[in-house]
Design a protein around this motif. Structure first.
Motif, short mmCIF file in Angstrom:
data_model
loop_
_atom_site.label_atom_id
_atom_site.label_comp_id
_atom_site.label_asym_id
_atom_site.label_seq_id
_atom_site.Cartn_x
_atom_site.Cartn_y
_atom_site.Cartn_z
N UNK A 193 -12.37 -41.32 -10.82
CA UNK A 193 -11.39 -40.28 -11.07
C UNK A 193 -11.94 -39.21 -12.01
N UNK A 194 -12.67 -39.65 -13.03
CA UNK A 194 -13.24 -38.69 -13.98
C UNK A 194 -14.26 -37.79 -13.29
N UNK A 195 -15.08 -38.38 -12.40
CA UNK A 195 -16.07 -37.55 -11.70
C UNK A 195 -15.39 -36.59 -10.74
N UNK A 196 -14.33 -37.03 -10.08
CA UNK A 196 -13.58 -36.13 -9.19
C UNK A 196 -12.98 -34.98 -9.98
N UNK A 197 -12.47 -35.28 -11.17
CA UNK A 197 -11.92 -34.23 -12.02
C UNK A 197 -12.99 -33.23 -12.45
#
Length: 154
Positions: free
Chosen positions: A40-44
């Protein structure tokens, strides 16, 4: 390179990614650990870098979750398709193929997470490396076995 070889690479990547996810969920169950927030952090981070609006805060949370998972499948598909090109559609010894596929996906994943500033593998403990290695080995073995099974015998 035949289209069938690329398709078989996609299939091998999908099977490998499924095995990686199963290994991850088994680890979560066995150690009672929470899900990783790195997808999720990388997608953000990718959304911010590309100026992609993910909507309201609740929508953005949900979209990051979905995009993080989809990015994982994309890495698995890209790695196995690249492997198909690299091997020119030929069967490979299982161990060599497993190391190339599993190591390739681990390098792509951890490298992109590092470049995005989501994680720093230099700070990982032994347990962190083992938790990362296991699912990638599962990816490599199952993707390699699938690739070879889909290749015609010569």
């Amino acid at each position: 390179m035949r289209a069938a070889d690329l398709t078989d690479g996609l299939i091998a990547g999908a099977v490998g990614t499924t095995a990686l996810n199963i290994a991850t969920y088994l680890d979560m169950t066995a150690r009672a650990r929470p899900a990783s927030q790195t997808p999720e952090r990388s997608a953000g981070k990718v959304a911010r870098l590309t100026h992609l609006s993910l909507g309201s805060p609740q929508q953005a949370d949900n979209r990051r979750s979905g995009l993080g998972a989809l990015m994982g499948y994309a890495v698995g598909a890209a790695a196995a398709t690249g492997f198909a090109v690299l091997t020119r559609g030929r069967r490979q010894p299982l161990l060599r193929a497993a190391v190339l596929l599993g190591g390739g996906v681990m390098t792509l994943t951890d490298g992109s997470l590092t470049l995005l500033g989501v994680t720093d593998p230099r700070t990982w403990r032994r347990v962190d490396w083992l938790a990362d290695l296991g699912p990638h080995l599962a990816f490599g073995l199952t993707a390699a076995a699938t690739w070879n099974r889909l290749r015609p015998s010569r």
